[in-house]
Motif scaffolding. Structure first.
Motif, PDB file in Angstrom:
ATOM      1  N   ARG A 181       0.852  -1.195   0.000  1.00 35.49           N
ATOM      2  CA  ARG A 181       0.000   0.000   0.000  1.00 35.49           C
ATOM      3  C   ARG A 181       0.887   1.244   0.000  1.00 35.49           C
ATOM      4  NH1 ARG A 181      -0.370  -1.960   5.320  1.00 35.49           N
ATOM      5  NH2 ARG A 181       0.419  -0.465   6.884  1.00 35.49           N
ATOM      6  N   VAL A 182       0.344   2.337  -0.447  1.00 32.82           N
ATOM      7  CA  VAL A 182       1.097   3.581  -0.562  1.00 32.82           C
ATOM      8  C   VAL A 182       1.589   4.028   0.810  1.00 32.82           C
ATOM      9  CG1 VAL A 182       0.969   6.009  -1.201  1.00 32.82           C
ATOM     10  CG2 VAL A 182      -0.187   4.295  -2.607  1.00 32.82           C
ATOM     11  N   GLY A 183       2.878   4.374   0.876  1.00 30.18           N
ATOM     12  CA  GLY A 183       3.447   4.902   2.098  1.00 30.18           C
ATOM     13  C   GLY A 183       3.787   3.877   3.156  1.00 30.18           C
ATOM     14  N   ILE A 234       9.995  -5.076  -8.658  1.00 37.07           N
ATOM     15  CA  ILE A 234       9.570  -4.805 -10.040  1.00 37.07           C
ATOM     16  C   ILE A 234       8.148  -5.295 -10.281  1.00 37.07           C
ATOM     17  CG2 ILE A 234      10.015  -5.400 -12.448  1.00 37.07           C
ATOM     18  CD1 ILE A 234      11.880  -3.243 -11.323  1.00 37.07           C
ATOM     19  N   ALA A 235       7.785  -6.420  -9.700  1.00 40.84           N
ATOM     20  CA  ALA A 235       6.409  -6.917  -9.850  1.00 40.84           C
ATOM     21  C   ALA A 235       5.421  -5.915  -9.276  1.00 40.84           C
ATOM     22  CB  ALA A 235       6.269  -8.272  -9.164  1.00 40.84           C
ATOM     23  N   ARG A 236       5.753  -5.331  -8.132  1.00 36.86           N
ATOM     24  CA  ARG A 236       4.877  -4.314  -7.539  1.00 36.86           C
ATOM     25  C   ARG A 236       4.803  -3.081  -8.424  1.00 36.86           C
ATOM     26  NH1 ARG A 236       4.770  -4.056  -1.125  1.00 36.86           N
ATOM     27  NH2 ARG A 236       4.979  -6.265  -0.662  1.00 36.86           N
ATOM     28  N   ALA A 237       5.952  -2.663  -8.939  1.00 33.87           N
ATOM     29  CA  ALA A 237       5.974  -1.476  -9.791  1.00 33.87           C
ATOM     30  C   ALA A 237       5.103  -1.675 -11.023  1.00 33.87           C
ATOM     31  CB  ALA A 237       7.415  -1.167 -10.192  1.00 33.87           C
ATOM     32  N   ARG A 238       5.179  -2.852 -11.608  1.00 36.59           N
ATOM     33  CA  ARG A 238       4.360  -3.125 -12.800  1.00 36.59           C
ATOM     34  C   ARG A 238       2.874  -3.115 -12.462  1.00 36.59           C
ATOM     35  NH1 ARG A 238       8.320  -7.973 -14.965  1.00 36.59           N
ATOM     36  NH2 ARG A 238       9.805  -6.628 -16.097  1.00 36.59           N
ATOM     37  N   ARG A 239       2.515  -3.641 -11.297  1.00 35.86           N
ATOM     38  CA  ARG A 239       1.101  -3.630 -10.913  1.00 35.86           C
ATOM     39  C   ARG A 239       0.590  -2.211 -10.715  1.00 35.86           C
ATOM     40  NH1 ARG A 239       2.666  -8.019  -7.578  1.00 35.86           N
ATOM     41  NH2 ARG A 239       2.639  -6.724  -5.693  1.00 35.86           N
ATOM     42  N   SER A 240       1.472  -1.313 -10.292  1.00 40.75           N
ATOM     43  CA  SER A 240       1.060   0.072 -10.074  1.00 40.75           C
ATOM     44  C   SER A 240       1.040   0.883 -11.361  1.00 40.75           C
ATOM     45  CB  SER A 240       1.998   0.740  -9.064  1.00 40.75           C
ATOM     46  OG  SER A 240       3.295   0.895  -9.608  1.00 40.75           O
ATOM     47  N   ASP A 241       1.385   0.253 -12.470  1.00 45.09           N
ATOM     48  CA  ASP A 241       1.474   0.936 -13.766  1.00 45.09           C
ATOM     49  C   ASP A 241       0.663   0.177 -14.813  1.00 45.09           C
ATOM     50  OD1 ASP A 241       2.341   2.648 -15.814  1.00 45.09           O
ATOM     51  OD2 ASP A 241       4.174   1.492 -16.159  1.00 45.09           O
ATOM     52  N   PRO A 242      -0.661   0.079 -14.634  1.00 45.71           N
ATOM     53  CA  PRO A 242      -1.472  -0.727 -15.555  1.00 45.71           C
ATOM     54  C   PRO A 242      -1.440  -0.226 -16.988  1.00 45.71           C
ATOM     55  CG  PRO A 242      -2.873   0.618 -14.132  1.00 45.71           C
ATOM     56  CD  PRO A 242      -1.487   0.714 -13.591  1.00 45.71           C
ATOM     57  N   ASP A 243      -1.138   1.050 -17.184  1.00 43.79           N
ATOM     58  CA  ASP A 243      -1.106   1.592 -18.542  1.00 43.79           C
ATOM     59  C   ASP A 243       0.254   1.420 -19.210  1.00 43.79           C
ATOM     60  OD1 ASP A 243      -3.757   2.457 -18.311  1.00 43.79           O
ATOM     61  OD2 ASP A 243      -3.148   4.362 -17.421  1.00 43.79           O
ATOM     62  N   GLY A 244       1.206   0.877 -18.495  1.00 44.02           N
ATOM     63  CA  GLY A 244       2.522   0.617 -19.089  1.00 44.02           C
ATOM     64  C   GLY A 244       3.280   1.877 -19.462  1.00 44.02           C
ATOM     65  N   GLN A 245       3.182   2.920 -18.632  1.00 47.61           N
ATOM     66  CA  GLN A 245       3.933   4.145 -18.907  1.00 47.61           C
ATOM     67  C   GLN A 245       5.438   3.921 -18.836  1.00 47.61           C
ATOM     68  OE1 GLN A 245       1.797   6.756 -15.878  1.00 47.61           O
ATOM     69  NE2 GLN A 245       2.395   8.266 -17.398  1.00 47.61           N
ATOM     70  N   VAL A 246       5.845   3.021 -17.940  1.00 45.85           N
ATOM     71  CA  VAL A 246       7.259   2.824 -17.628  1.00 45.85           C
ATOM     72  C   VAL A 246       7.694   1.423 -18.033  1.00 45.85           C
ATOM     73  CG1 VAL A 246       8.959   2.719 -15.749  1.00 45.85           C
ATOM     74  CG2 VAL A 246       7.140   4.440 -15.693  1.00 45.85           C
ATOM     75  N   ARG A 247       8.918   1.326 -18.492  1.00 43.82           N
ATOM     76  CA  ARG A 247       9.532   0.011 -18.697  1.00 43.82           C
ATOM     77  C   ARG A 247      10.220  -0.375 -17.393  1.00 43.82           C
ATOM     78  NH1 ARG A 247      14.962  -0.924 -22.339  1.00 43.82           N
ATOM     79  NH2 ARG A 247      15.300  -3.132 -21.837  1.00 43.82           N
TER      80      ARG A 247
END
Length: 241
Positions: free
Chosen positions: A21-23, A84-97
């Protein structure tokens, strides 16, 4: 050479167990208090704003996604697959590689530079958490990624931050919860003299273009409700000749 397996396992274990969760993580402060402030210091030194951006040691991607709203091509790197798995889940639109990568493996860093070309690098609170023998390799990775045209923004807790964290850890009631979670996995601020930070980048062939001191905001609070801030130093580095 790569970071020790103990170090990788510690970070993987941390990110597997940290609340999602955030924070919830000690250093996962909101970007308005972290990357936003850093970007205001960094942007005046970016002569080529179209270069890709690399968030080196991106963790769960909170700051990376902030950068992706301001730059067209952003890559987040971390050595822990769970992060990285968490980061990808937080980026559903795929802004970031988001990519699993070890910044102490020169071949992997060179391969990324061939793919991206020269880049701007964001390095927040990574060096002091590295094994001492790996800091030189991380600085060399930054030098490779920025190439001839890029710049890097580096921010590291000052040596005095370690004293503050040690005092919190020795509290009669035990460390604050978020600090305890870090220490439980054997991750802690190593003793790194303030002068070592610019020395690492100078040794890697980069020039220090700007520097200063500022508070580094955490997500932890004291019992009186005061947010914990750590003294830190920041640098902008790159090649000028």
């Amino acid at each position: 050479m790569s970071v020790t397996s103990r170090y990788k396992e510690a970070w993987e274990g941390f990110w597997q167990e940290a609340p999602d969760r955030v924070g919830a993580v000690l250093w996962d402060a909101e970007p308005a208090l972290t990357a936003g402030i850093h970007l205001a210091l960094f942007e005046p030194h970016l002569s080529e704003t179209a270069l890709p951006v690399v968030d080196l040691g991106c963790g769960n991607g909170t700051q990376t996604l902030f950068l992706a709203d301001r730059f067209p091509r952003v890559t987040g790197l971390d050595l822990a697959p769970a992060a990285i798995a968490r980061a990808r889940r937080s980026d559903p639109d795929g802004q970031v590689r988001f990519t699993v990568a070890d910044a102490t493996e020169p071949a992997a860093v060179r391969r990324l530079h061939r793919e991206l070309g020269d880049a701007q690098v964001y390095l927040r609170s990574v060096l002091h958490q590295c094994e001492p023998e790996d800091r030189r390799l991380v600085a060399a990775a930054v030098a490779t990624l920025v190439g001839e045209r890029g710049r890097a923004f580096v921010v590291e807790p000052a040596a005095d931050a370690g004293r503050i964290l040690r005092e919190l850890a020795r509290h009669p009631d035990g460390p604050p919860p978020k600090l305890r979670a870090v220490l439980t996995h054997g991750i802690g601020p190593a003793v790194m003299p303030d002068a070592q930070v610019p020395e690492l980048f100078l040794a890697a062939g980069l020039d220090v273009l700007a520097s200063g001191d500022m508070p580094l905001t955490t997500t932890e609070y004291l019992v009186d409700g005061t947010r914990v801030e750590l003294p830190s130093q920041w640098l902008v580095v790159g090649r000028t000749g």
